[in-house]
Design an enzyme around this catalytic site. Structure first.
Site, short mmCIF file in Angstrom:
data_model
loop_
_atom_site.label_atom_id
_atom_site.label_comp_id
_atom_site.label_asym_id
_atom_site.label_seq_id
_atom_site.Cartn_x
_atom_site.Cartn_y
_atom_site.Cartn_z
CB CYS A 76 -4.31 4.54 -0.68
SG CYS A 76 -5.36 5.62 0.34
CB CYS A 224 -3.58 4.98 7.92
SG CYS A 224 -2.32 4.41 6.74
N1 LIG Z 1 0.56 7.67 3.07
C1 LIG Z 1 0.63 6.28 2.57
C2 LIG Z 1 -0.39 6.06 1.44
C3 LIG Z 1 -1.84 6.16 1.91
C4 LIG Z 1 -2.16 5.16 2.97
C5 LIG Z 1 -3.48 5.36 3.70
N2 LIG Z 1 -4.19 6.59 3.45
C6 LIG Z 1 -4.37 4.15 3.53
O1 LIG Z 1 -5.60 4.28 3.64
O2 LIG Z 1 -3.80 3.04 3.35
C7 LIG Z 1 2.04 6.02 2.01
O3 LIG Z 1 2.68 6.96 1.54
O4 LIG Z 1 2.44 4.85 2.03
#
Ligand SMILES: N[C@H](CCC[C@H](N)C(=O)O)C(=O)O
Length: 293
Positions: A76, A224
């Site tokens: 993340c 993200c």
């Molecule tokens: N939902 C993503 C994880 C968080 C990614 C995102 N919030 C970031 O800032 O990279 C997954 O399950 O792969």
């Protein structure tokens, strides 16, 4: 062991993060606690970044990542920047080495407050993403979705930043696509055995991408970080962009550089909102009184 653990409510370009301090504890944040925290409007989050004691010599902490649906994630980006800001404020340190499921991450808080995280190396093999079947060229896989009365998404690039990403390239404004409708269909498409983060990307210059993401396990988010990294490396792989780009997500800009050593470095802000304490087993929480405005 104290029943409650401290937490900081933060965000990374609007990606809502709870940084949970689980150092010195043998327990973990349970999926039930994550779902309970997410059910409360005041603590509704996209990811929990749980800081645990180190598991590998040379790292200062092990970070466990939990999506708002209670599932684990390997990486993340925005959450890692929030962890850096929280630990820098606590310790005065500016350089950090963390371990996550996706591997060892190096990070640094700069004098201007921006934070750079080395998100590691991208992976493009169909087994690494992972995909359910062999695709020889993951720069573009045959996948189509969309009703006849709306712009159709097709032929995404796929990549792993430790977590799976599909990038759908579009030549229209990213807001003209009903990502809230297509996102869950694609997140759970059988071609993605571990589900996937689904992004719509418009290249606006050799060094500029506009991006929206439906996140695996969290839905539409304002940012993200790993998707921004995935879009940057897929943009370069498909010769749409250079290896250093500004990726503008709904919450603001991230600078992503795919270095010649194959590492992907993401730079952006983090923001503290409030602190409190919570029960990692149930999710019951209370806000710290001293920070109430
Ligand atoms: N939902 C993503 C994880 C968080 C990614 C995102 N919030 C970031 O800032 O990279 C997954 O399950 O792969």
């Amino acid at each position: 062991m104290n029943r409650t653990a401290p937490f900081a409510r933060m965000n990374g370009l609007g990606n809502e993060i709870i940084v949970a301090d689980m150092r010195g504890r043998a327990d973990r944040v349970t999926p039930a606690a994550a779902i309970a925290l997410n059910a409360d409007a005041a603590t509704k989050f996209d990811q929990i970044m749980a800081i645990h004691d180190p598991r590998t010599a040379g790292t200062i902490n092990y970070i466990e990542i939990i999506n708002s649906d209670g599932t684990q994630a390997q990486a993340c980006g925005n959450g890692t920047r929030c962890v850096v800001q929280a630990l820098a404020a606590e310790t005065g340190q500016k350089v950090f080495t963390f371990e996550t499921v996706a591997g060892i991450l190096n990070a640094e808080e700069h004098a201007d407050g921006l934070i750079s995280v080395d998100m590691g190396v991208p992976r493009f093999g169909w087994r690494d993403i992972p995909l359910a079947e062999e695709f020889r060229d993951t720069r573009m896989i045959e996948l189509q979705v969309g009703p006849i009365d709306a712009p159709v998404l097709h032929s995404p690039s796929v990549a792993s930043m430790g977590n799976p990403h599909a990038i759908f390239w579009v030549d229209r404004d990213v807001w003209s696509y009903e990502l809230e409708r297509f996102g869950p269909l694609l997140e759970n498409h059988p071609v993605f055995p571990e589900r996937a983060n689904i992004s719509i990307a418009q290249v606006t210059a050799r060094d500029a991408i506009t991006l929206r993401t439906w996140e695996r396990g969290a839905g539409l988010t304002r940012a993200c970080g790993t998707a921004a990294c995935a879009a940057a490396v897929c943009g370069a792989r498909t010769r749409r962009t250079d290896r250093k780009v500004t990726v503008t997500v709904p919450g603001g800009p991230l600078v992503i550089e795919w270095r010649d050593d194959d590492h992907v470095v993401m730079t952006g802000p983090a923001e503290w909102e409030f602190s409190g304490s919570f029960d990692p087993a149930t999710g019951a929480w209370q806000r710290d009184t001293q920070d109430v405005a």
